[in-house]
Design a protein around this motif. Structure first.
Motif, PDB file in Angstrom:
ATOM      1  N   ALA A 119      13.551 -10.899  11.554  1.00  0.00           N
ATOM      2  CA  ALA A 119      14.022  -9.965  10.528  1.00  0.00           C
ATOM      3  C   ALA A 119      13.998 -10.641   9.155  1.00  0.00           C
ATOM      4  CB  ALA A 119      15.424  -9.467  10.867  1.00  0.00           C
ATOM      5  N   CYS A 120      14.396 -11.898   9.110  1.00  0.00           N
ATOM      6  CA  CYS A 120      14.387 -12.653   7.852  1.00  0.00           C
ATOM      7  C   CYS A 120      12.960 -12.801   7.342  1.00  0.00           C
ATOM      8  CB  CYS A 120      15.031 -14.025   8.080  1.00  0.00           C
ATOM      9  SG  CYS A 120      15.146 -15.005   6.579  1.00  0.00           S
ATOM     10  N   ARG A 121      12.024 -13.108   8.235  1.00  0.00           N
ATOM     11  CA  ARG A 121      10.612 -13.238   7.846  1.00  0.00           C
ATOM     12  C   ARG A 121      10.087 -11.915   7.284  1.00  0.00           C
ATOM     13  NH1 ARG A 121       5.920 -11.886   9.191  1.00  0.00           N
ATOM     14  NH2 ARG A 121       6.502 -10.834  11.098  1.00  0.00           N
ATOM     15  N   LYS A 122      10.439 -10.807   7.951  1.00  0.00           N
ATOM     16  CA  LYS A 122      10.007  -9.493   7.464  1.00  0.00           C
ATOM     17  C   LYS A 122      10.598  -9.204   6.087  1.00  0.00           C
ATOM     18  CE  LYS A 122       9.221  -7.324  11.951  1.00  0.00           C
ATOM     19  NZ  LYS A 122       9.646  -6.303  12.907  1.00  0.00           N
ATOM     20  N   LEU A 123      11.865  -9.564   5.883  1.00  0.00           N
ATOM     21  CA  LEU A 123      12.496  -9.364   4.582  1.00  0.00           C
ATOM     22  C   LEU A 123      11.828 -10.224   3.505  1.00  0.00           C
ATOM     23  CD1 LEU A 123      16.290  -9.142   5.517  1.00  0.00           C
ATOM     24  CD2 LEU A 123      14.818  -7.302   4.656  1.00  0.00           C
ATOM     25  N   GLN A 124      11.447 -11.446   3.882  1.00  0.00           N
ATOM     26  CA  GLN A 124      10.748 -12.303   2.928  1.00  0.00           C
ATOM     27  C   GLN A 124       9.403 -11.694   2.529  1.00  0.00           C
ATOM     28  OE1 GLN A 124      10.687 -16.019   5.096  1.00  0.00           O
ATOM     29  NE2 GLN A 124      12.500 -16.805   4.024  1.00  0.00           N
ATOM     30  N   VAL A 125       8.709 -11.098   3.491  1.00  0.00           N
ATOM     31  CA  VAL A 125       7.437 -10.419   3.200  1.00  0.00           C
ATOM     32  C   VAL A 125       7.684  -9.249   2.255  1.00  0.00           C
ATOM     33  CG1 VAL A 125       5.598  -9.022   4.218  1.00  0.00           C
ATOM     34  CG2 VAL A 125       6.284 -11.174   5.305  1.00  0.00           C
ATOM     35  N   LYS A 126       8.759  -8.479   2.513  1.00  0.00           N
ATOM     36  CA  LYS A 126       9.092  -7.349   1.645  1.00  0.00           C
ATOM     37  C   LYS A 126       9.444  -7.828   0.241  1.00  0.00           C
ATOM     38  CE  LYS A 126      10.719  -3.896   4.953  1.00  0.00           C
ATOM     39  NZ  LYS A 126      11.858  -3.082   5.398  1.00  0.00           N
ATOM     40  N   VAL A 127      10.224  -8.909   0.158  1.00  0.00           N
ATOM     41  CA  VAL A 127      10.595  -9.459  -1.153  1.00  0.00           C
ATOM     42  C   VAL A 127       9.344  -9.880  -1.905  1.00  0.00           C
ATOM     43  CG1 VAL A 127      11.707 -11.445  -2.278  1.00  0.00           C
ATOM     44  CG2 VAL A 127      12.938 -10.147  -0.556  1.00  0.00           C
ATOM     45  N   LYS A 128       8.424 -10.560  -1.221  1.00  0.00           N
ATOM     46  CA  LYS A 128       7.167 -10.980  -1.855  1.00  0.00           C
ATOM     47  C   LYS A 128       6.388  -9.771  -2.337  1.00  0.00           C
ATOM     48  CE  LYS A 128       3.726 -13.905  -2.635  1.00  0.00           C
ATOM     49  NZ  LYS A 128       3.314 -13.774  -3.985  1.00  0.00           N
ATOM     50  N   ALA A 129       6.325  -8.732  -1.514  1.00  0.00           N
ATOM     51  CA  ALA A 129       5.608  -7.514  -1.899  1.00  0.00           C
ATOM     52  C   ALA A 129       6.266  -6.880  -3.122  1.00  0.00           C
ATOM     53  CB  ALA A 129       5.567  -6.526  -0.734  1.00  0.00           C
ATOM     54  N   LEU A 130       7.595  -6.849  -3.155  1.00  0.00           N
ATOM     55  CA  LEU A 130       8.298  -6.278  -4.307  1.00  0.00           C
ATOM     56  C   LEU A 130       8.081  -7.121  -5.559  1.00  0.00           C
ATOM     57  CD1 LEU A 130      11.658  -5.137  -2.663  1.00  0.00           C
ATOM     58  CD2 LEU A 130       9.829  -3.671  -3.563  1.00  0.00           C
ATOM     59  N   GLU A 131       8.074  -8.443  -5.399  1.00  0.00           N
ATOM     60  CA  GLU A 131       7.806  -9.316  -6.543  1.00  0.00           C
ATOM     61  C   GLU A 131       6.403  -9.083  -7.079  1.00  0.00           C
ATOM     62  OE1 GLU A 131       8.579 -13.196  -4.929  1.00  0.00           O
ATOM     63  OE2 GLU A 131      10.703 -13.125  -5.428  1.00  0.00           O
ATOM     64  N   ASP A 132       5.434  -8.969  -6.157  1.00  0.00           N
ATOM     65  CA  ASP A 132       4.056  -8.691  -6.567  1.00  0.00           C
ATOM     66  C   ASP A 132       3.970  -7.340  -7.270  1.00  0.00           C
ATOM     67  OD1 ASP A 132       3.229 -11.080  -5.524  1.00  0.00           O
ATOM     68  OD2 ASP A 132       2.369 -10.230  -3.686  1.00  0.00           O
ATOM     69  N   ARG A 133       4.651  -6.356  -6.716  1.00  0.00           N
ATOM     70  CA  ARG A 133       4.641  -5.017  -7.313  1.00  0.00           C
ATOM     71  C   ARG A 133       5.242  -5.063  -8.717  1.00  0.00           C
ATOM     72  NH1 ARG A 133       7.853   0.308  -5.119  1.00  0.00           N
ATOM     73  NH2 ARG A 133       7.058   1.730  -6.679  1.00  0.00           N
ATOM     74  N   ASN A 134       6.350  -5.767  -8.866  1.00  0.00           N
ATOM     75  CA  ASN A 134       6.998  -5.902 -10.167  1.00  0.00           C
ATOM     76  C   ASN A 134       6.052  -6.595 -11.153  1.00  0.00           C
ATOM     77  OD1 ASN A 134       9.092  -5.755 -12.064  1.00  0.00           O
ATOM     78  ND2 ASN A 134       9.767  -7.818 -11.565  1.00  0.00           N
ATOM     79  N   LYS A 135       5.370  -7.640 -10.683  1.00  0.00           N
ATOM     80  CA  LYS A 135       4.419  -8.358 -11.534  1.00  0.00           C
ATOM     81  C   LYS A 135       3.298  -7.419 -11.983  1.00  0.00           C
ATOM     82  CE  LYS A 135       0.973 -11.312 -10.341  1.00  0.00           C
ATOM     83  NZ  LYS A 135       0.376 -12.382  -9.549  1.00  0.00           N
ATOM     84  N   TRP A 136       2.768  -6.627 -11.056  1.00  0.00           N
ATOM     85  CA  TRP A 136       1.688  -5.692 -11.381  1.00  0.00           C
ATOM     86  C   TRP A 136       2.179  -4.607 -12.343  1.00  0.00           C
ATOM     87  CZ3 TRP A 136      -2.941  -7.286 -10.883  1.00  0.00           C
ATOM     88  CH2 TRP A 136      -3.320  -8.106  -9.832  1.00  0.00           C
ATOM     89  N   GLN A 137       3.410  -4.164 -12.159  1.00  0.00           N
ATOM     90  CA  GLN A 137       3.962  -3.149 -13.064  1.00  0.00           C
ATOM     91  C   GLN A 137       4.128  -3.715 -14.469  1.00  0.00           C
ATOM     92  OE1 GLN A 137       7.508  -1.877 -11.007  1.00  0.00           O
ATOM     93  NE2 GLN A 137       6.464  -0.169 -10.006  1.00  0.00           N
ATOM     94  N   GLN A 138       4.585  -4.961 -14.562  1.00  0.00           N
ATOM     95  CA  GLN A 138       4.714  -5.591 -15.880  1.00  0.00           C
ATOM     96  C   GLN A 138       3.346  -5.748 -16.531  1.00  0.00           C
ATOM     97  OE1 GLN A 138       6.767  -9.255 -15.084  1.00  0.00           O
ATOM     98  NE2 GLN A 138       8.798  -8.326 -15.215  1.00  0.00           N
ATOM     99  N   GLN A 139       2.373  -6.165 -15.737  1.00  0.00           N
ATOM    100  CA  GLN A 139       1.024  -6.332 -16.265  1.00  0.00           C
ATOM    101  C   GLN A 139       0.452  -4.975 -16.694  1.00  0.00           C
ATOM    102  OE1 GLN A 139      -1.717  -8.225 -13.565  1.00  0.00           O
ATOM    103  NE2 GLN A 139      -2.947  -9.022 -15.240  1.00  0.00           N
ATOM    104  N   ALA A 140       0.708  -3.939 -15.914  1.00  0.00           N
ATOM    105  CA  ALA A 140       0.240  -2.598 -16.271  1.00  0.00           C
ATOM    106  C   ALA A 140       0.898  -2.146 -17.570  1.00  0.00           C
ATOM    107  CB  ALA A 140       0.534  -1.605 -15.141  1.00  0.00           C
TER     108      ALA A 140
END
Length: 121
Positions: free
Chosen positions: A34-55
């Protein structure tokens, strides 16, 4: 018999503790997954946030470029208008120059004739 009962009780306790340990290990594995899955989700959210800032930055840059483009188009339109006006003025000056040259040639011819008549006299 007392020792055998104690051994049996202790073996039962050991078996129970082993079962409890196995259950805890299974629970720990589930929590780790569950922790690993949450870490994957956090990474995905960080990437999404980065892409939104870049956009957002790209949108701002695009707006600036559109403003610059509009300004450049306005300047170009003004320059084209001025160029057209200057071309008309140039054409007018050329016509006037042709007229002046023709007049000059006509006057020169007339002066040459007059000079020849004066020489004859």
């Amino acid at each position: 018999m007392g020792a055998e009962n104690i051994i049996r009780v202790l073996r039962t306790k050991i078996k129970g503790l082993q079962n409890e340990m196995e259950a805890l290990q299974v629970d720990r594995n589930k929590q780790t997954e569950a922790c690993r899955k949450l870490q994957v989700k956090v990474k995905a959210l960080e990437d999404r946030n980065k892409w939104q800032q870049q956009a957002g930055m790209l949108r701002d840059s695009l707006k600036k470029q559109e403003i610059l483009h509009s300004s450049t188009v306005a300047k170009l339109t003004q320059q084209e208008s001025e160029n057209l006006s200057l071309n008309k003025e140039l054409e007018s000056v050329r016509r006037e120059l042709r007229t002046t040259v023709q007049s000059y040639k006509a006057n020169e011819v007339q002066l040459d004739r007059s000079l020849e008549e004066l020489k004859k006299l």
